[in-house]
Design an enzyme around this catalytic site. Structure first.
Site, PDB file in Angstrom:
ATOM      1  N   SER A 160       0.856  -1.194   0.000  1.00  0.00           N
ATOM      2  CA  SER A 160       0.000   0.000   0.000  1.00  0.00           C
ATOM      3  C   SER A 160       0.890   1.242   0.000  1.00  0.00           C
ATOM      4  O   SER A 160       2.075   1.156   0.338  1.00  0.00           O
ATOM      5  CB  SER A 160      -0.853  -0.024   1.271  1.00  0.00           C
ATOM      6  OG  SER A 160      -1.547   1.189   1.452  1.00  0.00           O
ATOM      7  N   TYR A 173      -2.997  -1.172  10.876  1.00  0.00           N
ATOM      8  CA  TYR A 173      -2.991  -1.425   9.416  1.00  0.00           C
ATOM      9  C   TYR A 173      -1.692  -0.924   8.785  1.00  0.00           C
ATOM     10  O   TYR A 173      -1.063  -1.630   7.992  1.00  0.00           O
ATOM     11  CB  TYR A 173      -4.204  -0.744   8.779  1.00  0.00           C
ATOM     12  CG  TYR A 173      -4.325  -1.010   7.294  1.00  0.00           C
ATOM     13  CD1 TYR A 173      -4.785  -2.239   6.824  1.00  0.00           C
ATOM     14  CD2 TYR A 173      -3.990  -0.032   6.368  1.00  0.00           C
ATOM     15  CE1 TYR A 173      -4.892  -2.491   5.461  1.00  0.00           C
ATOM     16  CE2 TYR A 173      -4.095  -0.275   5.008  1.00  0.00           C
ATOM     17  CZ  TYR A 173      -4.544  -1.517   4.560  1.00  0.00           C
ATOM     18  OH  TYR A 173      -4.646  -1.757   3.208  1.00  0.00           O
TER      19      TYR A 173
HETATM   20  N1  LIG Z   1      -8.754  -0.497  -0.899  1.00  0.00           N
HETATM   21  C1  LIG Z   1      -7.649   0.223  -0.723  1.00  0.00           C
HETATM   22  O1  LIG Z   1      -7.704   1.454  -0.627  1.00  0.00           O
HETATM   23  C2  LIG Z   1      -6.310  -0.450  -0.672  1.00  0.00           C
HETATM   24  C3  LIG Z   1      -5.177   0.351  -0.861  1.00  0.00           C
HETATM   25  C4  LIG Z   1      -3.914  -0.245  -0.801  1.00  0.00           C
HETATM   26  C5  LIG Z   1      -3.800  -1.605  -0.572  1.00  0.00           C
HETATM   27  N2  LIG Z   1      -4.923  -2.356  -0.389  1.00  0.00           N
HETATM   28  C6  LIG Z   1      -4.721  -3.788  -0.156  1.00  0.00           C
HETATM   29  O2  LIG Z   1      -5.290  -4.513  -1.238  1.00  0.00           O
HETATM   30  C7  LIG Z   1      -5.732  -5.788  -0.800  1.00  0.00           C
HETATM   31  C8  LIG Z   1      -7.158  -5.998  -1.250  1.00  0.00           C
HETATM   32  O3  LIG Z   1      -7.974  -5.030  -0.614  1.00  0.00           O
HETATM   33  P1  LIG Z   1      -9.392  -4.596  -1.184  1.00  0.00           P
HETATM   34  O4  LIG Z   1      -9.509  -3.147  -0.974  1.00  0.00           O
HETATM   35  O5  LIG Z   1      -9.593  -5.192  -2.520  1.00  0.00           O
HETATM   36  O6  LIG Z   1     -10.336  -5.297  -0.082  1.00  0.00           O
HETATM   37  P2  LIG Z   1     -11.671  -6.142  -0.205  1.00  0.00           P
HETATM   38  O7  LIG Z   1     -12.238  -6.163   1.166  1.00  0.00           O
HETATM   39  O8  LIG Z   1     -12.515  -5.663  -1.329  1.00  0.00           O
HETATM   40  O9  LIG Z   1     -11.119  -7.605  -0.582  1.00  0.00           O
HETATM   41  C9  LIG Z   1     -10.382  -8.363   0.333  1.00  0.00           C
HETATM   42  C10 LIG Z   1     -10.637  -9.841   0.047  1.00  0.00           C
HETATM   43  O10 LIG Z   1      -9.842 -10.610   0.957  1.00  0.00           O
HETATM   44  C11 LIG Z   1     -10.636 -11.668   1.438  1.00  0.00           C
HETATM   45  N3  LIG Z   1     -10.136 -12.126   2.736  1.00  0.00           N
HETATM   46  C12 LIG Z   1     -10.177 -11.472   3.926  1.00  0.00           C
HETATM   47  N4  LIG Z   1      -9.648 -12.249   4.881  1.00  0.00           N
HETATM   48  C13 LIG Z   1      -9.254 -13.397   4.284  1.00  0.00           C
HETATM   49  C14 LIG Z   1      -8.644 -14.578   4.755  1.00  0.00           C
HETATM   50  N5  LIG Z   1      -8.345 -14.758   6.052  1.00  0.00           N
HETATM   51  N6  LIG Z   1      -8.367 -15.561   3.868  1.00  0.00           N
HETATM   52  C15 LIG Z   1      -8.691 -15.413   2.560  1.00  0.00           C
HETATM   53  N7  LIG Z   1      -9.287 -14.324   2.057  1.00  0.00           N
HETATM   54  C16 LIG Z   1      -9.567 -13.328   2.922  1.00  0.00           C
HETATM   55  C17 LIG Z   1     -12.040 -11.096   1.528  1.00  0.00           C
HETATM   56  O11 LIG Z   1     -13.040 -12.125   1.590  1.00  0.00           O
HETATM   57  C18 LIG Z   1     -12.091 -10.262   0.259  1.00  0.00           C
HETATM   58  O12 LIG Z   1     -12.556 -11.035  -0.826  1.00  0.00           O
HETATM   59  C19 LIG Z   1      -5.542  -5.816   0.708  1.00  0.00           C
HETATM   60  O13 LIG Z   1      -4.341  -6.495   1.016  1.00  0.00           O
HETATM   61  C20 LIG Z   1      -5.426  -4.341   1.069  1.00  0.00           C
HETATM   62  O14 LIG Z   1      -4.673  -4.146   2.242  1.00  0.00           O
HETATM   63  C21 LIG Z   1      -6.170  -1.822  -0.447  1.00  0.00           C
END
Ligand SMILES: NC(=O)c1ccc[n+]([C@@H]2O[C@H](COP(=O)([O-])OP(=O)(O)OC[C@H]3O[C@@H](n4cnc5c(N)ncnc54)[C@H](O)[C@@H]3O)[C@@H](O)[C@H]2O)c1
Length: 269
Positions: A160, A173
């Site tokens: 991130s 986080y």
């Molecule tokens: N959304 C943002 O602004 C952002 C920015 C930078 C990085 N990220 C990172 O990107 C990644 C995806 O985030 P997102 O925003 O798409 O979130 P999201 O909540 O849309 O998707 C996350 C997915 O992970 C799955 N998940 C959660 N716990 C789990 C587990 N124990 N085992 C297997 N699957 C599991 C959930 O069911 C979901 O499908 C994360 O690692 C997040 O930290 C997100």
């Protein structure tokens, strides 16, 4: 559960530069939602077979159905990334079904609306570290172990912009995302001569289920965050997927231990 491919429509053709992924096999943890889902769809459009490993079976099956609808090959696998057995099984089953594992995207992650550092609960701390860091490492361990038998492969971890900078009320986080980038760099060095490339992407704010949860579903907080973006908008899941795919192509053959920032200039401010 692999669909019989129909010819993709013009709209669904792979983006230029990613055709090198045709015939490849990708595993996406967290592929049921948000960025992981966009990556799964992008790999499928680029001609790769995709396995989605997620705890949310129903949503994972929806991603699979959407991939089948554009003529791609995909399968959903129930997998909690905090479980060594389930992460190992996800890799073994992917290889059994599709014959190999070329690319792994580790997108499973969690966040919560949080207070300031001293008011964090141990439960929140433990939950975020368990999924975001231990789960990432367990996934990597299974993926690398298999890829070593093949002699090549590419991993991309979801770090991130919060692997580089911080935000208020996000200590747990932010700490986990700094750890993900450190884990990525250290692992990249361990396998630098083995044909396995390990990198990360560092997205800025992306409007997904996770962001809504972290901001307590507060539209005002969402708008305030959007207003901090130099482009006046959030990064889209597809824009993150584009960077992820590039890191898996031969065009990135000498890119290792890198954290590719995709944030519309957010950290340039
Ligand atoms: N959304 C943002 O602004 C952002 C920015 C930078 C990085 N990220 C990172 O990107 C990644 C995806 O985030 P997102 O925003 O798409 O979130 P999201 O909540 O849309 O998707 C996350 C997915 O992970 C799955 N998940 C959660 N716990 C789990 C587990 N124990 N085992 C297997 N699957 C599991 C959930 O069911 C979901 O499908 C994360 O690692 C997040 O930290 C997100």
């Amino acid at each position: 559960m692999s669909g019989k491919p129909a010819l993709p429509s013009e709209r669904d053709r792979p983006a230029a530069g990613h055709q090198q992924l045709a015939g490849r096999v990708a595993l996406v943890t967290g592929g049921a939602s948000g960025i992981g889902r966009a990556c799964a769809l992008a790999f499928a459009r680029a001609g790769a077979a995709v396995a989605i490993a997620d705890i949310d079976d129903a949503a994972a099956e929806r991603t699979v159905a959407d991939i089948h609808a554009v003529g791609g090959r995909a399968v959903a696998q129930t997998c909690d990334v905090t479980s060594p057995d389930q992460t190992n099984n996800a890799v073994v089953r992917t290889a059994e079904l599709f014959g190999r594992l070329d690319c792994a995207v580790n997108s499973a992650g969690v966040n919560e609306a949080s207070p300031a550092t001293a008011d964090l609960t141990e439960h929140t701390w433990a939950r975020l570290w368990s999924v975001n860091v231990k789960g990432m490492w367990l996934s990597m361990r299974a993926e690398i172990t298999y890829m070593l038998t093949q002699g090549d492969g590419a991993l991309v971890n979801l770090a991130s912009t919060l692997s580089h900078v911080a935000m208020r009320n996000s200590a747990a986080y932010v700490a986990t995302k700094h750890a993900v980038l450190g884990l990525t760099r250290a692992a990249a060095l361990d396998y630098a001569t083995s044909g396995i490339r390990i990198n990360a992407v560092c997205p800025g704010p992306v409007e997904t289920a996770m962001m809504h949860t972290a901001l307590n579903n507060d539209p005002e907080a969402m708008e305030q965050l959007r207003n901090t973006a130099p482009t006046g908008r959030f990064t889209s899941p597809d824009e993150v997927a584009s960077g992820v795919l590039w890191l898996c192509t031969p065009g990135a053959s000498h890119v290792l231990g890198h954290g590719l920032v995709i944030d519309g200039g957010w950290t340039a401010m």
